[in-house]
Motif scaffolding. Structure first.
Motif, PDB file in Angstrom:
ATOM      1  N   MET A   1      21.277  39.672   0.724  1.00 38.41           N
ATOM      2  CA  MET A   1      21.371  38.500  -0.123  1.00 38.41           C
ATOM      3  C   MET A   1      20.390  37.429   0.350  1.00 38.41           C
ATOM      4  O   MET A   1      20.180  37.270   1.544  1.00 38.41           O
ATOM      5  N   GLU A   2      19.809  36.713  -0.584  1.00 39.36           N
ATOM      6  CA  GLU A   2      18.865  35.660  -0.274  1.00 39.36           C
ATOM      7  C   GLU A   2      19.391  34.310  -0.740  1.00 39.36           C
ATOM      8  O   GLU A   2      20.051  34.218  -1.768  1.00 39.36           O
ATOM      9  N   PHE A   3      19.069  33.264   0.035  1.00 42.87           N
ATOM     10  CA  PHE A   3      19.449  31.909  -0.335  1.00 42.87           C
ATOM     11  C   PHE A   3      18.503  31.389  -1.406  1.00 42.87           C
ATOM     12  O   PHE A   3      17.286  31.508  -1.291  1.00 42.87           O
ATOM     13  N   ASP A   4      19.065  30.790  -2.434  1.00 35.08           N
ATOM     14  CA  ASP A   4      18.274  30.246  -3.534  1.00 35.08           C
ATOM     15  C   ASP A   4      18.759  28.830  -3.826  1.00 35.08           C
ATOM     16  O   ASP A   4      19.871  28.632  -4.311  1.00 35.08           O
ATOM     17  N   LEU A   5      17.923  27.837  -3.509  1.00 39.53           N
ATOM     18  CA  LEU A   5      18.230  26.454  -3.841  1.00 39.53           C
ATOM     19  C   LEU A   5      17.705  26.202  -5.245  1.00 39.53           C
ATOM     20  O   LEU A   5      16.502  26.054  -5.454  1.00 39.53           O
ATOM     21  N   LEU A   6      18.618  26.158  -6.216  1.00 37.29           N
ATOM     22  CA  LEU A   6      18.193  25.996  -7.599  1.00 37.29           C
ATOM     23  C   LEU A   6      17.700  24.594  -7.893  1.00 37.29           C
ATOM     24  O   LEU A   6      16.852  24.401  -8.766  1.00 37.29           O
TER      25      LEU A   6
END
Length: 214
Positions: A1-6
């Motif tokens: 899983m990857e962190f995604d700051l929307l």
């Protein structure tokens, strides 16, 4: 899983989460808070073997949901203290709960929060499972409750809360949950195990904050 700051609140980011899999799914369609997520690197389904327990209403397209999301978080600045980032909602896919994704996502957000100038992070939680998860993410009970009887936890952005290892403070929050009615069997069992006092309303001596128990 990857962190995604929307994005932050001014960016008006949104997520379309399947309400059958995520608590608070409707809150992530709103544009008033910032959003971040843990999602698969290749865009594949985060829980490919998951089968929902109910059907969608007729005419609703299941492909409209962001199926690659494993966990999501919504946040904004505290209106009365601009140095505090408030975590509004943290939600994990039903098939992936218990894997530590919530605390991991909160931890991933701390770096961007520090870069943004926030000094502390605050959250209000309404159940003992969320309370425990946030302790694992470096938060500690402040002793305060919201008007909705949620317990307020907080930590500095740069390090875990200094009083996180105080067993009495940790037990105090758990005991407050148990004094309330409407607990599920799972919640009662969890509190018995953590407080170790045979089910009384007082705090037992055996409970320790998570880092001292594992």
């Amino acid at each position: 899983m990857e962190f995604d700051l929307l994005g932050w609140p001014e960016d008006e980011p949104t997520l379309r989460l399947d309400y059958r899999a995520f608590s608070y799914a409707g809150k992530f369609v709103m544009t008033t808070t910032g959003k971040a997520a843990l999602r698969t690197a290749d865009g594949s389904a985060a829980a490919p073997g998951w089968e929902p327990g109910r059907k969608l209403p007729e005419g609703m397209d299941p492909d409209a949901f962001d199926a690659d999301v494993a966990a999501a978080i919504a946040f904004d600045a505290d209106r009365t203290d601009p140095e505090v980032l408030r975590l509004r909602y943290v939600t994990v896919h039903a098939a992936l709960r218990g894997e530590g994704l919530g605390p991991r996502l909160v931890g991933d957000l701390l770096g961007p929060a520090a870069e943004r100038g926030f000094e502390r992070v605050r959250i209000a939680v309404n159940n003992p499972f969320a309370y425990e998860a946030l302790y694992r993410a470096g938060f500690a009970f402040t002793g305060r409750e919201t008007g909705l009887a949620e317990l307020v936890l907080e930590r500095p952005v740069e390090a875990p809360a200094a009083d996180r290892e105080e067993a009495a403070r940790y037990r105090e929050g758990l005991a407050r949950y148990r004094k309330r009615g409407g607990l599920s069997d799972a919640e009662r069992s969890f509190l018995r195990e953590r407080l170790g006092d045979g089910g009384s309303g007082e705090c037992g001596a055996g409970a320790r904050p998570p880092e001292l128990r594992i």
